[in-house]
Design an enzyme around this catalytic site. Structure first.
Site, mmCIF file in Angstrom:
data_model
loop_
_atom_site.group_PDB
_atom_site.id
_atom_site.type_symbol
_atom_site.label_atom_id
_atom_site.label_comp_id
_atom_site.label_asym_id
_atom_site.label_seq_id
_atom_site.Cartn_x
_atom_site.Cartn_y
_atom_site.Cartn_z
ATOM 1 N N LYS A 240 5.461 1.926 12.717
ATOM 2 C CA LYS A 240 6.427 2.094 11.676
ATOM 3 C C LYS A 240 5.984 2.278 10.254
ATOM 4 O O LYS A 240 6.449 3.041 9.554
ATOM 5 C CB LYS A 240 7.248 0.833 11.637
ATOM 6 C CG LYS A 240 8.470 0.733 10.545
ATOM 7 C CD LYS A 240 9.364 -0.411 10.786
ATOM 8 C CE LYS A 240 10.498 -0.532 9.856
ATOM 9 N NZ LYS A 240 11.452 -1.527 9.948
ATOM 10 N N HIS A 324 12.591 -8.922 19.384
ATOM 11 C CA HIS A 324 11.833 -8.713 18.095
ATOM 12 C C HIS A 324 11.922 -9.851 17.175
ATOM 13 O O HIS A 324 10.879 -10.311 16.302
ATOM 14 C CB HIS A 324 12.661 -7.935 17.183
ATOM 15 C CG HIS A 324 12.215 -7.519 15.814
ATOM 16 N ND1 HIS A 324 11.232 -6.779 15.676
ATOM 17 C CD2 HIS A 324 12.537 -7.837 14.575
ATOM 18 C CE1 HIS A 324 10.751 -6.539 14.409
ATOM 19 N NE2 HIS A 324 11.762 -7.305 13.902
ATOM 20 N N ARG A 327 8.681 -11.807 16.292
ATOM 21 C CA ARG A 327 7.899 -11.800 15.076
ATOM 22 C C ARG A 327 8.035 -12.801 13.914
ATOM 23 O O ARG A 327 7.036 -13.238 13.518
ATOM 24 C CB ARG A 327 8.568 -10.288 14.730
ATOM 25 C CG ARG A 327 7.364 -9.735 13.681
ATOM 26 C CD ARG A 327 7.637 -8.266 13.449
ATOM 27 N NE ARG A 327 7.353 -7.939 12.173
ATOM 28 C CZ ARG A 327 6.276 -7.154 11.702
ATOM 29 N NH1 ARG A 327 5.171 -7.562 12.525
ATOM 30 N NH2 ARG A 327 6.067 -6.729 10.755
ATOM 31 N N HIS A 347 2.982 -6.893 6.200
ATOM 32 C CA HIS A 347 3.885 -6.712 5.093
ATOM 33 C C HIS A 347 2.912 -6.249 3.817
ATOM 34 O O HIS A 347 1.964 -6.825 3.529
ATOM 35 C CB HIS A 347 4.755 -7.657 5.022
ATOM 36 C CG HIS A 347 5.528 -7.907 5.802
ATOM 37 N ND1 HIS A 347 6.455 -8.959 6.188
ATOM 38 C CD2 HIS A 347 6.165 -6.916 6.706
ATOM 39 C CE1 HIS A 347 7.000 -8.774 7.358
ATOM 40 N NE2 HIS A 347 7.015 -7.450 7.557
ATOM 41 N N TYR A 356 11.032 -13.112 7.077
ATOM 42 C CA TYR A 356 10.698 -13.527 8.343
ATOM 43 C C TYR A 356 10.717 -14.829 8.405
ATOM 44 O O TYR A 356 10.778 -15.515 9.648
ATOM 45 C CB TYR A 356 9.752 -12.832 8.952
ATOM 46 C CG TYR A 356 10.024 -11.443 9.517
ATOM 47 C CD1 TYR A 356 10.305 -11.022 10.703
ATOM 48 C CD2 TYR A 356 10.015 -10.228 8.475
ATOM 49 C CE1 TYR A 356 10.366 -9.801 11.146
ATOM 50 C CE2 TYR A 356 10.277 -8.744 8.931
ATOM 51 C CZ TYR A 356 10.256 -8.711 10.111
ATOM 52 O OH TYR A 356 10.785 -7.398 10.745
#
Length: 368
Positions: A240, A324, A327, A347, A356
């Site tokens: 990504k 997901h 994560r 990040h 998160y």
């Protein structure tokens, strides 16, 4: 009365020429203000060309003092090219940004939807009300996140059009971004352990182990190959973002009793495969040793999660935690054990990591 002094950033520009910076991408574009009619004309982002045109316009104003008849004459009609025509140009702008393939696919589908709505309309004729009405439709349908994404894309579309001189203003800027309330529940450690026990396939257990240890996305985990382990590190290139991580195989998560090096060794079995996560036997068209499809992993995880929730008598609501969500759980668990979750997740900003780390009320807060 003496004219108002110009701002420091515009002192090197001729009279009536102004610069404005797009705070999102840093692009500088120029506009010319007709001192007679106060109309604004977009001149694009080429500084030299903008100065040349502004000087020429100023000289024309000095030579010809407009009469009342001229000032009362109707404004000349400017060719208003369609939204669809601009999108053809905008696609070239996107290519220059060198976005990831997944991001390009997402933007491609968004552009198709926008062209279906605004395609035949002239760029200059699209108003703030047109945009607001379109976005409100998503909000009323309970699709606030989609409204937010569409607004962001439309804003960028008109900002680039403004830089190229297709429009003089951005009708999206005056609209309000939709307030999005995240509905999906977080995954708790208790539910993760119970889901792990309910996992029927060895490959699902390995995938969950890698997810909770490395904190990587589903697609990245399924693309891990054994040759990614180099000199005691698991090398990860995130699909990504393109972030390049080296995660030590000595990494251990005490709360679940897992070690990365040991998990990688577990992935080696009697089936020959280059992928860590692979089919252990041939099923239909999926041959033993071939990598898993993302949807297959998500569906099996969801099934194991639901069985675990039933045993724990948990109500997961309408938006239960997905694969997901491991994560987020990984980030929280590693932070509790003293590791930097931002580096682990790859990040660029701490602000994204904080998203998160937010448990959304799924965990108890201990008070001494």
């Amino acid at each position: 009365m003496a004219p108002r002094p110009r701002k420091p950033g515009s002192k090197d520009l001729p009279p009536n020429l102004y610069r404005k910076t797009d705070k999102r991408n840093g692009v500088i574009y120029y506009t010319y203000r007709d001192p007679v009619s106060n109309r604004m004309f977009g001149l694009g982002s080429d500084k030299a060309k903008a100065i040349e045109e502004a000087v020429a316009a100023n000289m024309t104003l000095q030579k010809f003092s407009p009469t009342l008849a001229v000032r009362m004459a109707p404004e000349p009609t400017v060719k208003d090219r369609t939204f669809c025509e601009w999108i053809d140009e905008y696609r070239h702008v996107l290519v220059e940004r060198e976005l990831s393939s997944s991001t390009m696919r997402t933007v491609h589908y968004i552009l198709i939807r926008l062209v279906a709505v605004f395609g035949d309309k002239g760029m200059r004729s699209i108003t703030t009300m047109d945009v607001a009405d379109y976005l409100t439709g998503f909000v009323k349908a309970g699709k606030g996140q989609m409204a937010k994404g569409m607004r962001s894309q439309l804003k960028d579309i008109f900002m680039e059009a403004m830089a190229r001189g297709w429009v003089d203003s951005n009708p999206v800027e005056a609209t309000r971004a939709a307030k999005v309330k995240v509905k999906r529940q977080r995954l708790s450690l208790e539910l993760w352990k119970a889901t792990y026990e309910e996992a029927k396939h060895p490959w699902l257990k390995r995938a969950m182990e890698l997810a909770i240890l490395t904190g990587q996305r589903r697609e990245d985990i399924l693309s891990f190959v054994f040759k990614d382990e180099v000199d005691g590190y698991l090398q990860v290139v995130q699909a990504k973002t393109g972030a390049r991580l080296r995660i030590s195989t000595s990494l251990t998560l005490e709360c679940v009793g897992l070690n990365l090096g040991e998990v990688i060794r577990r992935c080696r079995d009697r089936v020959i495969s280059k992928n860590l996560i692979h089919h252990h036997r041939t099923v239909a068209r999926a041959k033993a040793g071939t990598p898993l499809m993302p949807d297959t992993v998500s569906k099996e995880f969801a099934a194991a999660r639901d069985r675990a929730a039933a045993k724990l008598k948990l109500d997961l609501g309408d938006s239960p935690p997905s694969f997901h969500e491991q994560r987020s759980l990984a980030a929280r668990l590693h932070e509790e054990e003293g590791r930097d979750p931002q580096r682990l997740l790859g990040h660029r900003t701490a602000k994204m990591t904080d998203v998160y780390l937010d448990s959304r009320g799924s965990e108890w807060i201990d008070v001494a």
